[in-house]
Design a protein around this motif. Structure first.
Motif, mmCIF file in Angstrom:
data_model
loop_
_atom_site.group_PDB
_atom_site.id
_atom_site.type_symbol
_atom_site.label_atom_id
_atom_site.label_comp_id
_atom_site.label_asym_id
_atom_site.label_seq_id
_atom_site.Cartn_x
_atom_site.Cartn_y
_atom_site.Cartn_z
ATOM 1 N N MET A 1 42.215 43.361 33.993
ATOM 2 C CA MET A 1 43.305 42.888 34.087
ATOM 3 C C MET A 1 43.197 41.470 34.547
ATOM 4 O O MET A 1 42.506 40.963 35.308
ATOM 5 N N GLU A 2 44.405 40.669 34.301
ATOM 6 C CA GLU A 2 44.350 39.296 34.554
ATOM 7 C C GLU A 2 45.016 38.718 35.715
ATOM 8 O O GLU A 2 46.308 39.274 36.082
ATOM 9 N N VAL A 3 44.581 38.143 36.581
ATOM 10 C CA VAL A 3 45.140 37.592 38.040
ATOM 11 C C VAL A 3 44.910 36.205 38.148
ATOM 12 O O VAL A 3 43.855 35.591 37.574
ATOM 13 N N ASN A 4 45.619 35.526 39.017
ATOM 14 C CA ASN A 4 45.523 34.234 39.335
ATOM 15 C C ASN A 4 44.785 34.164 40.784
ATOM 16 O O ASN A 4 45.253 34.617 41.764
ATOM 17 N N ILE A 5 43.455 33.387 40.974
ATOM 18 C CA ILE A 5 42.982 33.217 42.324
ATOM 19 C C ILE A 5 42.808 31.930 42.407
ATOM 20 O O ILE A 5 42.229 31.120 41.640
ATOM 21 N N ASN A 6 43.367 31.413 43.298
ATOM 22 C CA ASN A 6 43.434 29.724 43.742
ATOM 23 C C ASN A 6 43.503 28.875 42.673
ATOM 24 O O ASN A 6 42.850 28.128 42.285
ATOM 25 N N GLN A 8 43.363 29.578 39.308
ATOM 26 C CA GLN A 8 42.588 29.742 38.214
ATOM 27 C C GLN A 8 42.660 31.247 37.887
ATOM 28 O O GLN A 8 43.095 32.078 38.442
ATOM 29 N N THR A 9 42.748 31.597 36.491
ATOM 30 C CA THR A 9 42.814 32.736 35.832
ATOM 31 C C THR A 9 41.414 33.554 35.797
ATOM 32 O O THR A 9 40.610 32.936 35.355
ATOM 33 N N PHE A 10 41.487 34.840 36.325
ATOM 34 C CA PHE A 10 40.539 35.452 36.289
ATOM 35 C C PHE A 10 40.626 37.032 35.719
ATOM 36 O O PHE A 10 41.802 37.468 35.845
ATOM 37 N N PHE A 11 39.847 37.429 34.964
ATOM 38 C CA PHE A 11 40.059 38.679 34.302
ATOM 39 C C PHE A 11 39.122 39.847 35.378
ATOM 40 O O PHE A 11 37.918 39.620 35.603
ATOM 41 N N VAL A 12 39.888 40.712 36.106
ATOM 42 C CA VAL A 12 39.161 41.672 36.882
ATOM 43 C C VAL A 12 39.063 43.122 36.394
ATOM 44 O O VAL A 12 40.023 43.754 35.807
ATOM 45 N N ILE A 51 46.114 45.721 43.320
ATOM 46 C CA ILE A 51 46.528 44.453 42.804
ATOM 47 C C ILE A 51 47.180 44.927 41.435
ATOM 48 O O ILE A 51 46.770 45.879 40.850
ATOM 49 N N HIS A 52 48.026 43.963 41.106
ATOM 50 C CA HIS A 52 48.681 44.228 39.632
ATOM 51 C C HIS A 52 48.607 43.118 38.896
ATOM 52 O O HIS A 52 48.233 42.075 39.482
ATOM 53 N N PRO A 53 48.538 43.242 37.354
ATOM 54 C CA PRO A 53 48.333 42.077 36.691
ATOM 55 C C PRO A 53 49.522 41.009 37.060
ATOM 56 O O PRO A 53 50.596 41.099 37.156
ATOM 57 N N GLY A 54 48.787 39.693 36.975
ATOM 58 C CA GLY A 54 49.566 38.463 37.273
ATOM 59 C C GLY A 54 49.790 38.108 38.851
ATOM 60 O O GLY A 54 50.563 37.445 39.000
ATOM 61 N N ASP A 55 49.407 39.037 39.497
ATOM 62 C CA ASP A 55 49.268 38.629 40.948
ATOM 63 C C ASP A 55 48.545 37.142 41.378
ATOM 64 O O ASP A 55 47.570 36.846 40.487
ATOM 65 N N HIS A 56 49.135 36.723 42.382
ATOM 66 C CA HIS A 56 48.552 35.372 42.722
ATOM 67 C C HIS A 56 47.812 35.715 44.092
ATOM 68 O O HIS A 56 48.473 35.855 45.095
ATOM 69 N N ILE A 57 46.637 35.345 43.984
ATOM 70 C CA ILE A 57 45.777 35.462 45.145
ATOM 71 C C ILE A 57 45.300 34.207 45.596
ATOM 72 O O ILE A 57 44.770 33.413 44.938
ATOM 73 N N THR A 58 45.451 34.181 47.049
ATOM 74 C CA THR A 58 45.013 32.753 47.705
ATOM 75 C C THR A 58 43.918 33.255 48.641
ATOM 76 O O THR A 58 44.128 34.043 49.346
ATOM 77 N N ILE A 59 42.893 32.495 48.514
ATOM 78 C CA ILE A 59 41.656 32.550 49.231
ATOM 79 C C ILE A 59 41.348 30.990 50.246
ATOM 80 O O ILE A 59 41.256 30.300 49.796
ATOM 81 N N ILE A 60 41.642 31.607 51.472
ATOM 82 C CA ILE A 60 41.469 30.518 52.325
ATOM 83 C C ILE A 60 40.326 30.500 53.288
ATOM 84 O O ILE A 60 39.929 31.607 53.777
ATOM 85 N N THR A 61 39.665 29.338 53.270
ATOM 86 C CA THR A 61 38.248 29.437 54.072
ATOM 87 C C THR A 61 38.504 28.450 55.347
ATOM 88 O O THR A 61 38.733 27.503 55.043
ATOM 89 N N ALA A 62 38.277 28.931 56.417
ATOM 90 C CA ALA A 62 38.159 27.917 57.647
ATOM 91 C C ALA A 62 36.983 27.038 57.587
ATOM 92 O O ALA A 62 35.991 27.313 56.994
#
Length: 66
Positions: A1-6, A8-12, A51-62
Motif C-alpha cells: 500500500m502507498e502512504v506518505n511519510i514526512n 515522501q511516498t512509500f510503499f508498505v 494504517i490505510h492507503p493514503g495515510d499521512h505519517i509524520t515522524i518527529i525526532t527530538a
C-alpha cells in the motif's frame, strides 16, 4: 500500500504502523514521536495501529540543543 511519510511516498508491505516505520528505515525509536493524519500514536500502539492507503505519517525526532 502507498502512504506518505514526512512528505515522501512509500510503499508498505503490511497494514500496521510498524511496517511503515520499517519501510522508512527507522531503526532508532528513542526520542521519536509519530502522528498519523495529525493524530499522535502512542509508542505502545505502533505494532498494532492499523494504517490505510493514503495515510499521512509524520515522524518527529527530538533534538538536543540550546
Amino acid at each position: 500500500m502507498e502512504v506518505n511519510i514526512n512528505h515522501q511516498t512509500f510503499f508498505v508491505n503490511g497494514q500496521h504502523l510498524i511496517a511503515a516505520l520499517e519501510s522508512y528505515g527507522l531503526t532508532q525509536t528513542k526520542g521519536v514521536a509519530i502522528a498519523v493524519n495529525e493524530h499522535v500514536v502512542p509508542k505502545s500502539s505502533w505494532e498494532s495501529f492499523q494504517i490505510h492507503p493514503g495515510d499521512h505519517i509524520t515522524i518527529i525526532t527530538a533534538a538536543q540543543g540550546g
